[in-house]
Scaffold this active site. Structure first.
Site, PDB file in Angstrom:
ATOM      1  N   ARG A  46      24.745  20.154  12.475  1.00 62.52           N
ATOM      2  CA  ARG A  46      26.033  20.565  11.903  1.00 62.52           C
ATOM      3  C   ARG A  46      25.891  20.655  10.384  1.00 62.52           C
ATOM      4  O   ARG A  46      26.438  21.537   9.742  1.00 62.52           O
ATOM      5  CB  ARG A  46      27.159  19.596  12.290  1.00 62.52           C
ATOM      6  CG  ARG A  46      28.435  19.888  11.511  1.00 62.52           C
ATOM      7  CD  ARG A  46      29.714  19.257  12.055  1.00 62.52           C
ATOM      8  NE  ARG A  46      29.579  18.017  12.750  1.00 62.52           N
ATOM      9  CZ  ARG A  46      29.383  16.823  12.165  1.00 62.52           C
ATOM     10  NH1 ARG A  46      29.307  16.719  10.854  1.00 62.52           N
ATOM     11  NH2 ARG A  46      29.266  15.755  12.901  1.00 62.52           N
ATOM     12  N   ASP A 170      37.824  39.045   0.188  1.00 58.60           N
ATOM     13  CA  ASP A 170      37.316  39.306   1.536  1.00 58.60           C
ATOM     14  C   ASP A 170      36.570  40.636   1.480  1.00 58.60           C
ATOM     15  O   ASP A 170      37.183  41.697   1.347  1.00 58.60           O
ATOM     16  CB  ASP A 170      38.483  39.344   2.539  1.00 58.60           C
ATOM     17  CG  ASP A 170      38.007  39.473   3.984  1.00 58.60           C
ATOM     18  OD1 ASP A 170      36.917  40.050   4.198  1.00 58.60           O
ATOM     19  OD2 ASP A 170      38.720  39.014   4.893  1.00 58.60           O
TER      20      ASP A 170
HETATM   21  C1  LIG Z   1      37.365  40.292  11.478  1.00 56.23           C
HETATM   22  C2  LIG Z   1      37.843  39.970  10.123  1.00 56.23           C
HETATM   23  C3  LIG Z   1      38.073  38.638   9.731  1.00 56.23           C
HETATM   24  C4  LIG Z   1      37.916  37.478  10.698  1.00 56.23           C
HETATM   25  O1  LIG Z   1      36.604  37.298  11.099  1.00 56.23           O
HETATM   26  P1  LIG Z   1      36.153  36.736  12.550  1.00 56.23           P
HETATM   27  O2  LIG Z   1      34.672  36.814  12.472  1.00 56.23           O
HETATM   28  O3  LIG Z   1      36.767  37.623  13.582  1.00 56.23           O
HETATM   29  O4  LIG Z   1      36.674  35.339  12.650  1.00 56.23           O
HETATM   30  C5  LIG Z   1      38.468  38.406   8.425  1.00 56.23           C
HETATM   31  N1  LIG Z   1      38.669  39.414   7.552  1.00 56.23           N
HETATM   32  C6  LIG Z   1      38.470  40.708   7.893  1.00 56.23           C
HETATM   33  C7  LIG Z   1      38.688  41.777   6.893  1.00 56.23           C
HETATM   34  C8  LIG Z   1      38.053  41.024   9.181  1.00 56.23           C
HETATM   35  O5  LIG Z   1      37.882  42.311   9.528  1.00 56.23           O
END
Ligand SMILES: *Cc1c(COP(=O)(O)O)cnc(C)c1O
Length: 379
Positions: A46, A170
């Site tokens: 972990r 993001d």
């Molecule tokens: C898919 C996605 C997430 C979440 O990711 P997971 O791997 O599905 O948990 C977060 N931000 C964006 C822009 C995404 O497309």
């Protein structure tokens, strides 16, 4: 090192025991110790695992960052960032964002006493207007999902610095091939590796990349303490995917342009959302901060009827109707009922997300076949 070389070599080393070129999958939970506390840097998986270490180093290098942390999903990575906050803190977030991000903010962290402001970030003054002494985090997604709005990362970083807040971006839609947020002043690059980074729709994973040593201490503490870490097999799959990231992204961008241009001239299409068009309201910012414009496209049909959009989605043969994006194969989706169903209808409409909007993740097939599929489905 240039990007393509890093994609293949960064962070990975031939295995010291056998010389294996590809990173071994260290499928082990624990590690032998010579004497209590005397180990080879690995105690429990972990906390650390050698396959994960190589992936984390590769991710950091691709983003021009110092540190990478990998998680069992993009949401686990986002959750780790949210752990930096405490009750009373405030966050300013993009209003048009991934449904799961909106859900964790409003359903998990808001009830714990953290306040979120969702604002359109095309205008940084709107962001500045929400800053208070309690603002601790500015959350940017660019291009946004599913409207492909572009947010100026460098401008957001100026506001974050003035506010004394962290800026998280993001970067799932762009990947470091198209855009490196840390170079533009962001503190943390956030990824769902599930999408373009792994690239083959065969694993779910997430990551954070950043420079600051204090952030490393805090985020790796939560990564281990909360335990949302990935298994070594998944880390291996992402490492393998990364080796072709540059080639895949080039083709996603080429095919994206071909599909966007086809849709734009189609008599039944009302509007196409794609940041590569000069007519896109934030095209100049996209051209400044991105290397190319990506393979994510959304469009609305003339008449704006949900049932017409659903009829098109049902007719697709290559653009498989499915959640997710960023794989080698083309996918289609209906955000209002799929990825963004967790955002209330009123909030969706406020951010301009129509119920008839179709989102495409343009894959790396032959563009002509993709256009034939669009032609037969739209009619
Ligand atoms: C898919 C996605 C997430 C979440 O990711 P997971 O791997 O599905 O948990 C977060 N931000 C964006 C822009 C995404 O497309």
């Amino acid at each position: 090192m240039k990007f393509a070389t890093k994609a293949i070599h960064a962070g990975v080393h031939p295995d010291p025991t056998t010389g294996a070129i590809m990173t071994p999958i260290y499928q082990t939970s624990t590690y032998a110790q010579r004497s209590p506390g005397d180990n080879k840097g690995y105690e429990y998986s972990r906390t650390h695992n050698p396959t994960r270490t190589q992936l984390q180093d590769a991710l950091a290098a691709l983003d021009n960052g110092q540190h990478g942390l990998a998680f069992a999903s993009g949401m686990a990575a986002i959750d780790c960032v949210m752990h930096l906050l405490k009750p009373g803190d405030e966050v300013i977030s993009t209003d048009d964002l991934y449904g799961g991000s909106y859900r964790i903010m409003t359903k998990v962290y808001e009830p714990l006493g953290i306040k979120f402001h969702f604002v359109p970030m095309g205008d940084m003054e709107a962001v500045r207007a929400k800053v208070t002494p309690k603002t601790k985090l500015i959350w940017v997604e660019t291009p946004t999902n599913p409207l492909l709005n572009i947010i100026d990362i460098a401008a957001a970083s100026v506001v974050a610095k003035e506010a004394g807040a962290l800026l998280a971006v993001d970067n799932t839609f762009s990947t470091p091939y198209l855009q490196t947020p840390l170079d533009l002043g962001a503190d943390i690059s956030v990824y769902s590796l599930t999408k373009y980074m792994a690239g083959h729709s065969d694993t779910v994973m997430g990551a954070l990349v950043f420079n600051d040593a204090t952030l490393l201490e805090r985020l790796s503490f939560y990564q281990n303490a909360c335990g949302g870490t990935p298994g070594p097999q998944d880390c291996f799959l992402v490492l393998r995917g990364l080796k072709t990231l540059h080639l895949r992204m080039q083709r996603h961008c080429e095919n994206g342009r071909a599909v966007a241009e086809y849709l734009r001239q189609h008599p039944k299409v009302e509007k196409v959302y794609w940041p590569g068009f000069e007519s896109h309201p934030n095209h100049a910012v996209a051209a400044k901060q991105m290397r190319d414009f990506g393979g994510m496209i959304s469009f609305v049909l003339k008449g704006d009827k949900q049932e017409d959009a659903i009829a098109v989605l049902e007719k697709f043969e290559l653009f498989t109707l499915a959640e997710s994006l960023g794989g080698v194969e083309s996918l289609s989706g209906h955000p209002a009922t799929m990825t963004h169903a967790s955002i209330p209808a009123e909030q969706r409409r406020k951010s301009g997300l129509s119920d008839s909007l179709i989102r495409l993740s343009v894959g790396i097939e032959d563009a002509e076949d993709l256009i034939d599929d669009l032609a037969q489905a739209i009619g």
